[in-house]
Design an enzyme around this catalytic site. Structure first.
Site, short mmCIF file in Angstrom:
data_model
loop_
_atom_site.label_atom_id
_atom_site.label_comp_id
_atom_site.label_asym_id
_atom_site.label_seq_id
_atom_site.Cartn_x
_atom_site.Cartn_y
_atom_site.Cartn_z
N HIS A 1 41.95 27.76 27.69
CA HIS A 1 41.96 28.41 29.00
C HIS A 1 41.98 27.34 30.08
O HIS A 1 41.37 26.29 29.94
CB HIS A 1 40.72 29.31 29.13
N GLY B 1 40.55 38.97 33.26
CA GLY B 1 39.24 38.42 33.59
C GLY B 1 38.42 39.44 34.38
O GLY B 1 37.82 40.34 33.81
N GLY B 2 38.44 39.30 35.69
CA GLY B 2 37.60 40.12 36.57
C GLY B 2 37.65 41.61 36.27
O GLY B 2 36.61 42.28 36.23
N ASN C 1 38.48 38.92 29.05
CA ASN C 1 37.80 37.61 29.02
C ASN C 1 36.65 37.69 30.02
O ASN C 1 36.88 37.62 31.22
CB ASN C 1 38.82 36.52 29.41
N TRP C 2 35.44 37.86 29.48
CA TRP C 2 34.29 38.04 30.38
C TRP C 2 33.84 36.74 31.03
O TRP C 2 32.96 36.74 31.88
CB TRP C 2 33.14 38.69 29.62
N GLY D 1 42.00 34.83 39.18
CA GLY D 1 40.87 35.14 40.04
C GLY D 1 41.18 35.08 41.53
O GLY D 1 40.27 35.09 42.35
N GLU E 1 49.08 32.09 31.75
CA GLU E 1 48.25 32.37 32.92
C GLU E 1 48.50 31.29 33.98
O GLU E 1 47.93 30.19 33.90
CB GLU E 1 46.77 32.33 32.55
P1 PGA Z 1 41.46 37.11 36.26
O1 PGA Z 1 41.25 36.08 35.04
O2 PGA Z 1 42.01 38.38 35.65
O3 PGA Z 1 40.11 37.29 36.85
O4 PGA Z 1 42.45 36.48 37.19
C1 PGA Z 1 42.16 36.01 33.98
C2 PGA Z 1 41.77 34.88 33.04
O5 PGA Z 1 41.39 33.81 33.53
O6 PGA Z 1 41.82 35.02 31.80
#
Ligand code: PGA
Length: 253
Positions: free
Chosen positions: A93, A231-232, A10-11, A170, A164
């Site tokens: 999300h 994400g990251g 997920n960019w 994050g 999540e």
């Molecule tokens: P993260 O994000 O891996 O940066 O914690 C995951 C997401 O929000 O899908």
């Protein structure tokens, strides 16, 4: 037949055309991980370009409108997303639920629109730290999912769920393996109630929230974890494909 692990990047709001080289690198590397389904959800502006580059990976969007067309300035319909080459869309999300007040009812309406346009959906759920500390995390997530999940015949093929915990996104914090296993077991039970066993057992339940190469093996080895929403760590081919490698190893044992 159990589906392959699903590793989805997920960019978020990251990436201009300069990121296409990273998408190409992810796509090339994914060709060495055929036991894993690798996908990327770039911002809308890159969906078509990533789709054109991709031979192996799936391409998706991070949101869509519940409406088919019309006077909705700034919105993007599910049909437009599909027309750009996306095969799936991430919905609900927490950054949309929390930041834009998206309710589970709205997530459900978006999911219906997405399925109607022929897209697969990843329905996100997850609790705040406050909810977890009050001992109500499972009840909260169950309620989110009961309302958000669309009713559809072949759910196993069309739906994935991403758990999540908001406090893990994050932040570098991840839920404990026990907490993940307990939540995923609850979600599986709920999916069986909603879709029946045959379909429900095909639905992949992804974990998301600070998934990194260093913790991917433990997380992906947890019961009922069918993949990761990243994400990251999905922003570079190196770290994202290390997670795909952990998924490959989890299948090969
Ligand atoms: P993260 O994000 O891996 O940066 O914690 C995951 C997401 O929000 O899908």
């Amino acid at each position: 037949m159990a589906q392959r692990p699903y590793i989805v990047g997920n960019w978020k709001m990251n990436g201009t055309r300069a990121m296409l080289s990273e998408a190409r690198a992810i796509d090339r590397a994914a060709q060495r991980h055929m036991k894993v389904e690798v996908a990327v959800a770039p911002p809308f502006t890159l969906v078509h370009a990533v789709h054109r580059e991709a031979e192996q990976i799936g391409v998706g969007a991070q949101d869509c409108s519940p409406n088919a067309d019309g006077a909705f300035t700034g919105d993007i319909s599910a049909t437009m997303v599909a027309d750009a080459g996306a095969k799936f869309v991430i919905l609900g999300h927490s950054e949309r639920r929390e930041g834009y007040g998206e309710t589970s009812e709205l997530v459900r309406a978006k999911a219906d629109a997405a399925l109607e346009a022929g897209l697969r959906v990843i329905i996100c759920c997850g609790e705040t730290l406050e909810t977890r500390e009050s001992g109500k995390a499972e009840a909260f997530v169950a309620k989110q999912l009961k309302v958000s999940l669309p009713k559809v015949e072949d759910a196993g093929e069309k739906i994935s769920v991403a758990y999540e915990p908001i406090w893990a996104i994050g932040t570098g914090q991840t839920a404990t393996i026990d907490d993940i296993a307990t939540m995923h077991a609850m979600i599986r039970k709920l999916l069986i109630e909603i879709y029946g066993e045959e379909q429900a057992l095909e639905i992949r339940i992804l974990y998301g929230g600070s998934v990194k190469p260093e913790n991917a093996t433990d997380i992906l080895g947890t019961a009922e974890v069918g993949g990761a929403l990243v994400g990251g760590a999905s922003l570079t081919a190196d770290s994202f494909m290390s997670i795909a490698l952990a998924a490959t190893e989890s299948v090969e044992g």
